[in-house]
Write a protein that holds these residues in place. Structure first.
Motif, PDB file in Angstrom:
ATOM      1  N   MET A   1      20.540  -8.765   6.283  1.00 47.25           N
ATOM      2  CA  MET A   1      19.509  -9.468   7.391  1.00 47.25           C
ATOM      3  C   MET A   1      19.141 -10.803   6.783  1.00 47.25           C
ATOM      4  N   ASP A   2      18.924 -11.778   7.765  1.00 44.03           N
ATOM      5  CA  ASP A   2      18.577 -12.896   7.427  1.00 44.03           C
ATOM      6  C   ASP A   2      17.072 -13.115   7.270  1.00 44.03           C
ATOM      7  N   LEU A   3      16.650 -13.848   6.259  1.00 45.79           N
ATOM      8  CA  LEU A   3      15.198 -14.046   5.901  1.00 45.79           C
ATOM      9  C   LEU A   3      14.464 -15.155   7.041  1.00 45.79           C
ATOM     10  N   ILE A   4      13.431 -14.841   7.300  1.00 47.64           N
ATOM     11  CA  ILE A   4      12.760 -15.811   8.276  1.00 47.64           C
ATOM     12  C   ILE A   4      11.618 -16.699   7.306  1.00 47.64           C
ATOM     13  N   ASP A   5      11.678 -17.789   7.690  1.00 47.00           N
ATOM     14  CA  ASP A   5      10.693 -18.701   7.038  1.00 47.00           C
ATOM     15  C   ASP A   5       9.183 -18.375   7.235  1.00 47.00           C
ATOM     16  N   PRO A   6       8.771 -17.989   6.545  1.00 52.62           N
ATOM     17  CA  PRO A   6       6.980 -17.356   6.713  1.00 52.62           C
ATOM     18  C   PRO A   6       6.037 -18.444   6.815  1.00 52.62           C
ATOM     19  N   HIS A   7       6.555 -19.636   6.578  1.00 53.10           N
ATOM     20  CA  HIS A   7       5.458 -20.813   6.608  1.00 53.10           C
ATOM     21  C   HIS A   7       5.086 -21.058   8.020  1.00 53.10           C
ATOM     22  N   LYS A   8       6.049 -20.772   9.064  1.00 55.38           N
ATOM     23  CA  LYS A   8       6.018 -21.012  10.347  1.00 55.38           C
ATOM     24  C   LYS A   8       5.173 -20.090  11.190  1.00 55.38           C
ATOM     25  N   ALA A   9       4.700 -19.004  10.687  1.00 55.65           N
ATOM     26  CA  ALA A   9       4.112 -18.036  11.208  1.00 55.65           C
ATOM     27  C   ALA A   9       2.418 -18.224  10.965  1.00 55.65           C
ATOM     28  N   PRO A  10       1.807 -18.033  11.810  1.00 56.88           N
ATOM     29  CA  PRO A  10       0.241 -17.988  11.569  1.00 56.88           C
ATOM     30  C   PRO A  10      -0.209 -17.028  10.569  1.00 56.88           C
ATOM     31  N   GLU A  11      -1.258 -17.188   9.945  1.00 51.62           N
ATOM     32  CA  GLU A  11      -1.692 -16.375   8.900  1.00 51.62           C
ATOM     33  C   GLU A  11      -2.991 -15.421   9.900  1.00 51.62           C
ATOM     34  N   ILE A  12      -2.723 -14.201   9.483  1.00 51.53           N
ATOM     35  CA  ILE A  12      -3.707 -13.318   9.975  1.00 51.53           C
ATOM     36  C   ILE A  12      -4.533 -12.608   9.053  1.00 51.53           C
ATOM     37  N   PHE A  13      -5.861 -12.831   9.258  1.00 50.22           N
ATOM     38  CA  PHE A  13      -6.817 -12.122   8.308  1.00 50.22           C
ATOM     39  C   PHE A  13      -7.672 -11.046   8.872  1.00 50.22           C
ATOM     40  N   PHE A  14      -7.416  -9.737   8.292  1.00 46.29           N
ATOM     41  CA  PHE A  14      -8.056  -8.705   9.125  1.00 46.29           C
ATOM     42  C   PHE A  14      -8.674  -7.822   8.079  1.00 46.29           C
ATOM     43  N   ASP A  15      -9.881  -7.002   8.387  1.00 40.77           N
ATOM     44  CA  ASP A  15     -10.366  -6.166   7.398  1.00 40.77           C
ATOM     45  C   ASP A  15      -9.895  -4.534   7.669  1.00 40.77           C
ATOM     46  N   GLY A  16      -9.361  -4.347   8.842  1.00 36.93           N
ATOM     47  CA  GLY A  16      -8.715  -2.883   8.722  1.00 36.93           C
ATOM     48  C   GLY A  16      -8.134  -2.801  10.104  1.00 36.93           C
ATOM     49  N   ILE A  17      -7.522  -1.289  10.316  1.00 32.09           N
ATOM     50  CA  ILE A  17      -6.958  -1.177  11.461  1.00 32.09           C
ATOM     51  C   ILE A  17      -8.039  -0.463  12.372  1.00 32.09           C
ATOM     52  N   GLY A  18      -7.890  -0.891  13.697  1.00 31.44           N
ATOM     53  CA  GLY A  18      -8.717  -0.466  14.537  1.00 31.44           C
ATOM     54  C   GLY A  18      -8.041   0.928  15.392  1.00 31.44           C
ATOM     55  N   GLU A  19      -7.180   1.065  15.484  1.00 28.81           N
ATOM     56  CA  GLU A  19      -6.332   1.797  16.467  1.00 28.81           C
ATOM     57  C   GLU A  19      -4.809   2.124  16.180  1.00 28.81           C
ATOM     58  N   VAL A  20      -4.314   3.343  16.314  1.00 32.79           N
ATOM     59  CA  VAL A  20      -2.793   3.344  16.326  1.00 32.79           C
ATOM     60  C   VAL A  20      -2.364   4.236  17.379  1.00 32.79           C
ATOM     61  N   LYS A  21      -1.349   3.729  18.172  1.00 34.08           N
ATOM     62  CA  LYS A  21      -0.967   4.756  19.391  1.00 34.08           C
ATOM     63  C   LYS A  21       0.422   4.609  19.388  1.00 34.08           C
ATOM     64  N   ILE A  22       0.962   5.744  19.694  1.00 30.23           N
ATOM     65  CA  ILE A  22       2.338   5.774  19.648  1.00 30.23           C
ATOM     66  C   ILE A  22       2.739   6.352  21.211  1.00 30.23           C
ATOM     67  N   VAL A  23       3.391   5.224  21.828  1.00 30.51           N
ATOM     68  CA  VAL A  23       3.489   5.349  23.733  1.00 30.51           C
ATOM     69  C   VAL A  23       4.963   5.021  23.844  1.00 30.51           C
ATOM     70  N   LYS A  24       5.821   6.176  24.284  1.00 26.82           N
ATOM     71  CA  LYS A  24       7.152   5.977  24.764  1.00 26.82           C
ATOM     72  C   LYS A  24       7.963   5.290  23.540  1.00 26.82           C
ATOM     73  N   GLY A  25       7.730   5.892  22.236  1.00 28.95           N
ATOM     74  CA  GLY A  25       8.564   5.325  21.482  1.00 28.95           C
ATOM     75  C   GLY A  25       8.229   4.189  20.710  1.00 28.95           C
ATOM     76  N   ILE A  26       7.142   3.465  21.090  1.00 26.98           N
ATOM     77  CA  ILE A  26       6.475   2.271  20.444  1.00 26.98           C
ATOM     78  C   ILE A  26       5.266   2.565  19.833  1.00 26.98           C
TER      79      ILE A  26
END
Length: 72
Positions: A1-26
């Protein structure tokens, strides 16, 4: 597996998980933050349900390694 350069991705700050759903295998996960009593959706994550165990395992391993280096 190729590693992806994380420096190009935006940083996301979060406090929690609001919802988890599984729909059609996603799996759909909503990440939120709170400021002054107001909740804001920061990101919506999606992944195939079939990949979820590997993703969880990789996340736990990476967090464990990071915690070990922080405690030293």
């Amino acid at each position: 597996m190729d590693l992806i350069d994380p420096h190009k991705a935006p940083e996301i700050f979060f406090d929690g998980i609001g919802e988890v759903k599984i729909v059609k295998g996603i799996v759909r996960i909503v990440l939120f933050s709170r400021q002054d009593g107001t909740g804001t959706i920061e990101a919506r994550l999606r992944c195939p349900l079939s990949e979820l165990p590997d993703i969880i395992q990789a996340l736990v391993v990476a967090l464990t390694k990071a915690a070990r280096t922080t405690r030293k």
